[in-house]
Design an enzyme around this catalytic site. Structure first.
Site, PDB file in Angstrom:
ATOM      1  N   GLU A 189      25.435  99.303  38.974  1.00 43.40           N
ATOM      2  CA  GLU A 189      26.837  99.647  39.203  1.00 43.40           C
ATOM      3  C   GLU A 189      27.436  98.598  40.132  1.00 43.40           C
ATOM      4  OE1 GLU A 189      29.094 102.466  42.274  1.00 43.40           O
ATOM      5  OE2 GLU A 189      27.726 103.573  40.960  1.00 43.40           O
ATOM      6  N   HIS A 244      15.934  93.200  45.853  1.00 45.35           N
ATOM      7  CA  HIS A 244      16.430  92.462  44.705  1.00 45.35           C
ATOM      8  C   HIS A 244      16.495  93.370  43.477  1.00 45.35           C
ATOM      9  CE1 HIS A 244      11.990  91.938  44.503  1.00 45.35           C
ATOM     10  NE2 HIS A 244      12.200  92.191  43.220  1.00 45.35           N
ATOM     11  N   HIS A 293      21.071 104.534  38.601  1.00 51.47           N
ATOM     12  CA  HIS A 293      21.567 103.165  38.732  1.00 51.47           C
ATOM     13  C   HIS A 293      21.335 102.643  40.146  1.00 51.47           C
ATOM     14  CE1 HIS A 293      25.156 105.554  39.965  1.00 51.47           C
ATOM     15  NE2 HIS A 293      25.201 104.633  40.918  1.00 51.47           N
ATOM     16  N   ARG A 312      27.799  96.043  45.962  1.00 49.48           N
ATOM     17  CA  ARG A 312      29.211  95.750  46.206  1.00 49.48           C
ATOM     18  C   ARG A 312      29.471  94.287  45.904  1.00 49.48           C
ATOM     19  NH1 ARG A 312      27.971  99.534  50.214  1.00 49.48           N
ATOM     20  NH2 ARG A 312      29.346 101.346  50.113  1.00 49.48           N
ATOM     21  N   GLU A 323      15.410  88.929  40.431  1.00 48.87           N
ATOM     22  CA  GLU A 323      14.105  88.445  40.000  1.00 48.87           C
ATOM     23  C   GLU A 323      14.024  88.529  38.477  1.00 48.87           C
ATOM     24  OE1 GLU A 323       9.379  89.321  40.857  1.00 48.87           O
ATOM     25  OE2 GLU A 323      10.833  90.922  41.204  1.00 48.87           O
ATOM     26  N   ASN A 356      35.777  96.789  45.739  1.00 40.27           N
ATOM     27  CA  ASN A 356      36.829  97.362  46.568  1.00 40.27           C
ATOM     28  C   ASN A 356      38.016  96.419  46.559  1.00 40.27           C
ATOM     29  OD1 ASN A 356      35.542  99.818  47.625  1.00 40.27           O
ATOM     30  ND2 ASN A 356      34.091  98.373  48.500  1.00 40.27           N
TER      31      ASN A 356
END
Length: 139
Positions: free
Chosen positions: A55, A73, A5, A9, A116, A59
């Site tokens: 993923e 990207h 993956h 964030r 993209e 936080n």
């Protein structure tokens, strides 16, 4: 070796899920909340392609993230670049690099992650209104 993956964030999990799932069309594979570490992980994939996952790491304590040049990207092949861009626009997403060539477009997530979009197979014939749309901002 096997690709697992790409992690990005996010600062607003709800806005990010709206973008990645409702606008872009990815599906949630699983969600893991880690209360002791104060973060939530959400794994997403394009329908039918669970081997290529994104993923989202949220936080719980506010942080400011800045982008680095070491991350360029995310890229997805789509069945119809024009229909995909129309759907994104309907969700309030700005098409930064319109698919003037019937092949490629760029948008950004709520956390400024560049995405993209590439036409699957051969480029579609150029068509209005995309053919004459200017670029907006950066991608």
């Amino acid at each position: 070796m096997k690709y697992l993956h790409t992690m990005v964030r996010v600062t607003d999990l709800e806005a990010s899920l709206n973008f990645y799932c409702n606008a872009l069309g990815l599906t949630v594979l699983r969600t893991k909340e880690h209360a002791p570490g104060r973060f939530t992980l959400v794994y997403l994939a394009a329908p039918g392609d669970e081997d290529a996952q994104v993923e989202l790491t949220y936080n719980w304590d506010a942080e400011v993230y800045t982008g680095g040049r070491n991350f360029g990207h995310l890229a997805y092949a789509v069945d119809n670049i024009y229909a995909t861009c129309e759907k994104l626009q309907a969700h309030g997403v700005t098409i930064l690099r319109p698919p003037r060539d019937g092949r490629m477009a760029f948008v950004r997530s709520p956390d400024d992650i560049s995405v993209e979009l590439l036409q699957q197979g051969e480029a579609l014939p150029p068509q209005a209104p995309w053919a004459d749309m200017p670029n907006v901002g950066s991608w």
